[in-house]
Enzyme design. Sequence first.
Site, PDB file in Angstrom:
ATOM      1  N   ASP A  27      53.627  13.203  50.617  1.00 32.88           N
ATOM      2  CA  ASP A  27      54.557  13.252  51.754  1.00 32.88           C
ATOM      3  C   ASP A  27      55.909  12.626  51.457  1.00 32.88           C
ATOM      4  O   ASP A  27      56.574  12.109  52.358  1.00 32.88           O
ATOM      5  CB  ASP A  27      53.926  12.575  52.993  1.00 32.88           C
ATOM      6  CG  ASP A  27      52.584  13.157  53.331  1.00 32.88           C
ATOM      7  OD1 ASP A  27      52.416  14.377  53.173  1.00 32.88           O
ATOM      8  OD2 ASP A  27      51.692  12.394  53.745  1.00 32.88           O
ATOM      9  N   GLY A  58      50.700  19.386  53.034  1.00 33.13           N
ATOM     10  CA  GLY A  58      51.495  19.813  54.188  1.00 33.13           C
ATOM     11  C   GLY A  58      52.935  19.565  53.821  1.00 33.13           C
ATOM     12  O   GLY A  58      53.368  18.423  53.746  1.00 33.13           O
ATOM     13  N   HIS A  59      53.668  20.629  53.511  1.00 37.34           N
ATOM     14  CA  HIS A  59      55.043  20.487  53.041  1.00 37.34           C
ATOM     15  C   HIS A  59      55.990  21.024  54.107  1.00 37.34           C
ATOM     16  O   HIS A  59      55.875  22.180  54.518  1.00 37.34           O
ATOM     17  CB  HIS A  59      55.237  21.252  51.720  1.00 37.34           C
ATOM     18  CG  HIS A  59      54.418  20.680  50.597  1.00 37.34           C
ATOM     19  ND1 HIS A  59      54.441  21.187  49.319  1.00 37.34           N
ATOM     20  CD2 HIS A  59      53.565  19.627  50.549  1.00 37.34           C
ATOM     21  CE1 HIS A  59      53.630  20.471  48.553  1.00 37.34           C
ATOM     22  NE2 HIS A  59      53.077  19.529  49.286  1.00 37.34           N
ATOM     23  N   LYS A 113      58.562  16.570  49.279  1.00 35.20           N
ATOM     24  CA  LYS A 113      58.586  17.600  48.216  1.00 35.20           C
ATOM     25  C   LYS A 113      59.024  18.949  48.781  1.00 35.20           C
ATOM     26  O   LYS A 113      59.813  19.658  48.168  1.00 35.20           O
ATOM     27  CB  LYS A 113      57.184  17.733  47.582  1.00 35.20           C
ATOM     28  CG  LYS A 113      56.696  16.464  46.903  1.00 35.20           C
ATOM     29  CD  LYS A 113      55.276  16.605  46.391  1.00 35.20           C
ATOM     30  CE  LYS A 113      54.236  16.701  47.484  1.00 35.20           C
ATOM     31  NZ  LYS A 113      54.084  15.494  48.323  1.00 35.20           N
ATOM     32  N   GLN A 127      50.433  16.637  46.946  1.00 34.00           N
ATOM     33  CA  GLN A 127      49.977  15.240  46.989  1.00 34.00           C
ATOM     34  C   GLN A 127      50.962  14.352  46.207  1.00 34.00           C
ATOM     35  O   GLN A 127      52.119  14.714  46.083  1.00 34.00           O
ATOM     36  CB  GLN A 127      48.547  15.082  46.437  1.00 34.00           C
ATOM     37  CG  GLN A 127      47.468  15.682  47.324  1.00 34.00           C
ATOM     38  CD  GLN A 127      47.373  17.191  47.248  1.00 34.00           C
ATOM     39  OE1 GLN A 127      47.183  17.755  46.187  1.00 34.00           O
ATOM     40  NE2 GLN A 127      47.490  17.846  48.375  1.00 34.00           N
TER      41      GLN A 127
END
Length: 421
Positions: A12, A39-40, A15, A221
């Site tokens: 988080d 989750g991007h 990225k 990650q």
Amino acid sequence: MFTIITGAQFGDEGKGKIVDMMAEQYDIVARFQGGDNAGHTVVADGKTYKLHLVPSGVLFDSRLLIGPGTVMNPEILMKELSMLADNGVKVTPAKLGIDAKTSIIMPYHIALDTLRESKRAVKIGTTNRGIGFAYIDKVGRDEIQMADIADKKRFVKRLEEIAPQKENAIKEMGGDPNIVRSKIDEYIETGRKLKPYITDVSREINLALKDEKKVLAEGAQGTHLDIIHGTQKFVTSSSTVAGSACAGLGVGPTKVDNVIGVIKAYITRVGEGPLPTEQKNDVGEHLREKGGEFGTTTGRPRRCGWFDLPLAKKSINLNGYTGFALTKLDVLGRLPMLKICTGYELDGKIIDYPPESSDDLARCKPVYTEVKGWDEDISGVETLDGLPDNAKEYIELLEKLMEVHIEYISVGPGRKQTFIK
Ligand code: GDP
Ligand code: IMO
Ligand code: MG
């Protein structure tokens, strides 16, 4: 040109935002590990996209690839494709390729993840997406691959071979074994829809590099969640460091040109595991509220703390960074004093590098350097010179301590809120 982007902390770091910012310059953007535990977030033209599987270059013309080192839940991918279509972004097979060997996350992986986590005395706090159990099957040679679900006969035969041991495992853990064969028709239908997307990712990338095209590998990650080098057992089940991009995409290490680490101006972690600089106080609240530090995938509040230099140094070693993108600098605004952890005290000694064992890391007491904060809102700043002096000093100190150039500075979630240092 081949550039790898990885998260330098516990995930988080931003990225998605940095990949979106760079994607316009790249011909291919590829995911190489992880699954929909990622989750991007990409914020562009007033819209917020939360991407779990589709590479964050989706808003540009780049070709997108999902590599064979990833684990992919086809149901989640289909949802994501329709979310994008609803927003006017059509992701056709000409745009997205999925490697034939990509591991498929099956309903039993999710059931096993949930059951195992519920039985753990010391929890990991997984995202419950079946990631660990899908990778177990990859290593155990019991995986179902993308090409399998696209071929009904092959899929049914493969599942027949695997199902009994999965049913037993789930029964033994107190779950419902019917989950194992619960979504066969849906998987066949999704496999049929995804068949045109199947490709050979390694071949595509190597051909592109030969043609002097630009390829961007998007990590998921963060470095300290790496399965080999991370804070075991509080890690994810894939290798998150830059070298994993070569292995996961099938590109030789001689082809790598740049490795960019995305790093927050402070640190966060979701789930369990050591976080030496964690602030369970007003500072932690400030970072969480101002930084919107709630999990993109699970919505869980992220644990927040001061910038941790020993962990950053380890990240630099593990990834071989050629540069950093420093994110969320704006979030530090209005804190009167800022702290940077430059070392730890462990068993009466001062150390400047994280100990190998997670238990030891959890016992580390941070040693801090204090610097003055700033009151100004910097979210509209577009150049280094536009920053308050104290913010400039903070960046310069970080750069001096890390001995790696900070190339990009991000001062807000939007695409335009980034500048080159
Ligand atoms: P990722 O998993 O590394 O892609 O990061 P996430 O998207 O899960 O979390 C990063 C969050 O911070 C997202 O909500 C982003 O929109 C947001 N973000 C990224 N860069 C910045 C920044 O510089 N400032 C602020 N305030 N938010 C940012
Ligand atoms: P992005 O790509 C932050 C964490 C989970 C848990 C551990 C193991 O958005 O940075 P898993 O479900 O992978 O078996 O969970 O890893 N985790 C993440 N934390 N960002 C992520 O992804 C994460 N993906 C997994 O919270 O502690
Ligand atoms: Mg995330």
